[in-house]
Design a protein around this motif. Structure first.
Motif, PDB file in Angstrom:
ATOM      1  N   ALA A  84       0.853  -1.189   0.000  1.00 29.87           N
ATOM      2  CA  ALA A  84       0.000   0.000   0.000  1.00 29.87           C
ATOM      3  C   ALA A  84       0.889   1.239   0.000  1.00 29.87           C
ATOM      4  CB  ALA A  84      -0.918  -0.005   1.218  1.00 29.87           C
ATOM      5  N   LEU A  90      -0.904  -5.487   2.411  1.00 28.32           N
ATOM      6  CA  LEU A  90      -2.298  -5.839   2.663  1.00 28.32           C
ATOM      7  C   LEU A  90      -2.749  -6.944   1.720  1.00 28.32           C
ATOM      8  CD1 LEU A  90      -3.698  -2.186   2.695  1.00 28.32           C
ATOM      9  CD2 LEU A  90      -3.076  -3.564   4.690  1.00 28.32           C
ATOM     10  N   ASP A  94      -8.320  -5.668   1.134  1.00 27.33           N
ATOM     11  CA  ASP A  94      -8.139  -4.552   2.068  1.00 27.33           C
ATOM     12  C   ASP A  94      -7.683  -3.254   1.404  1.00 27.33           C
ATOM     13  OD1 ASP A  94      -8.830  -6.272   4.124  1.00 27.33           O
ATOM     14  OD2 ASP A  94      -6.745  -6.824   4.530  1.00 27.33           O
ATOM     15  N   GLY A  95      -7.610  -3.243   0.075  1.00 28.12           N
ATOM     16  CA  GLY A  95      -7.139  -2.046  -0.612  1.00 28.12           C
ATOM     17  C   GLY A  95      -7.674  -1.971  -2.026  1.00 28.12           C
ATOM     18  N   TYR A  96      -7.147  -1.002  -2.762  1.00 30.36           N
ATOM     19  CA  TYR A  96      -7.601  -0.737  -4.126  1.00 30.36           C
ATOM     20  C   TYR A  96      -6.423  -0.668  -5.081  1.00 30.36           C
ATOM     21  CZ  TYR A  96     -11.804   0.500  -1.633  1.00 30.36           C
ATOM     22  OH  TYR A  96     -12.898   0.449  -0.821  1.00 30.36           O
ATOM     23  N   GLN A 111      -4.731   8.481  -1.669  1.00 34.95           N
ATOM     24  CA  GLN A 111      -3.786   7.791  -0.780  1.00 34.95           C
ATOM     25  C   GLN A 111      -3.989   8.170   0.684  1.00 34.95           C
ATOM     26  OE1 GLN A 111       0.214   8.360  -2.156  1.00 34.95           O
ATOM     27  NE2 GLN A 111      -0.096   7.105  -3.979  1.00 34.95           N
ATOM     28  N   PRO A 115      -6.714   2.870   1.196  1.00 38.47           N
ATOM     29  CA  PRO A 115      -5.488   2.099   0.983  1.00 38.47           C
ATOM     30  C   PRO A 115      -5.315   1.781  -0.505  1.00 38.47           C
ATOM     31  CG  PRO A 115      -7.148   0.757   2.100  1.00 38.47           C
ATOM     32  CD  PRO A 115      -7.733   2.118   1.891  1.00 38.47           C
ATOM     33  N   LEU A 116      -4.422   2.507  -1.148  1.00 36.87           N
ATOM     34  CA  LEU A 116      -4.165   2.356  -2.577  1.00 36.87           C
ATOM     35  C   LEU A 116      -2.882   1.553  -2.764  1.00 36.87           C
ATOM     36  CD1 LEU A 116      -5.146   3.268  -5.411  1.00 36.87           C
ATOM     37  CD2 LEU A 116      -3.621   5.237  -5.166  1.00 36.87           C
ATOM     38  N   PHE A 117      -2.971   0.487  -3.540  1.00 42.28           N
ATOM     39  CA  PHE A 117      -1.795  -0.343  -3.767  1.00 42.28           C
ATOM     40  C   PHE A 117      -0.837   0.332  -4.738  1.00 42.28           C
ATOM     41  CE2 PHE A 117      -4.955  -3.831  -2.841  1.00 42.28           C
ATOM     42  CZ  PHE A 117      -4.456  -4.107  -1.584  1.00 42.28           C
TER      43      PHE A 117
END
Length: 130
Positions: A84, A90, A94-96, A111, A115-117
């Motif tokens: 992330a 994660l 749990d994120g995008y 961000q 939670p941005l990967f």
């Protein structure tokens, strides 16, 4: 002279392929988790270097590609191996993943709040297509 029938040879080849696919399904998630933990601590590398070891199916030659099972990517999706923007790893749930380039200000806002990967695009492509 002793001759092995083509049927037996095919059966052996199918057995070996099935065995290697099962090994990949179990081994790759374990190895990526271990690498995630060791890269910085033992080797002083950035967390993003984990993706150098990603099993990028599209880069394999066709005979090897069949050894990488689709189910492995499903298992990988449930692992905490996706970096992330804030530096933690994660699970995909749990994120995008970023689908396209965002203007710098928009990405900074996203961000801060989601939670941005920050993973190579081919990682999310592999997960999406398999």
């Amino acid at each position: 002279s002793f001759r092995i029938s083509p049927h037996v040879i095919k059966c052996q080849a199918d057995w070996n392929t099935a065995l290697l696919r099962e090994i990949m399904n179990d081994l790759v998630p374990v190895l990526l988790n271990q690498l995630r933990d060791d890269l910085r601590r033992r080797f002083g590398l950035e967390p993003s270097s984990l993706y150098r070891f990603w099993p990028q199916r599209s880069s394999l030659e066709p005979p090897m590609r069949q050894l990488v099972p689709t189910s492995m990517y499903q298992r990988l999706a449930s692992q905490q191996i996706y970096l992330a923007a804030k530096g933690s790893f994660l699970k995909t749930s749990d994120g995008y993943f970023r689908r396209y380039e965002l203007p710098m200000r928009v990405e900074a806002f996203v961000q801060r709040h989601l939670p941005l990967f920050v993973v190579p695009s081919w990682v999310s492509e592999d997960l999406k297509t398999h």
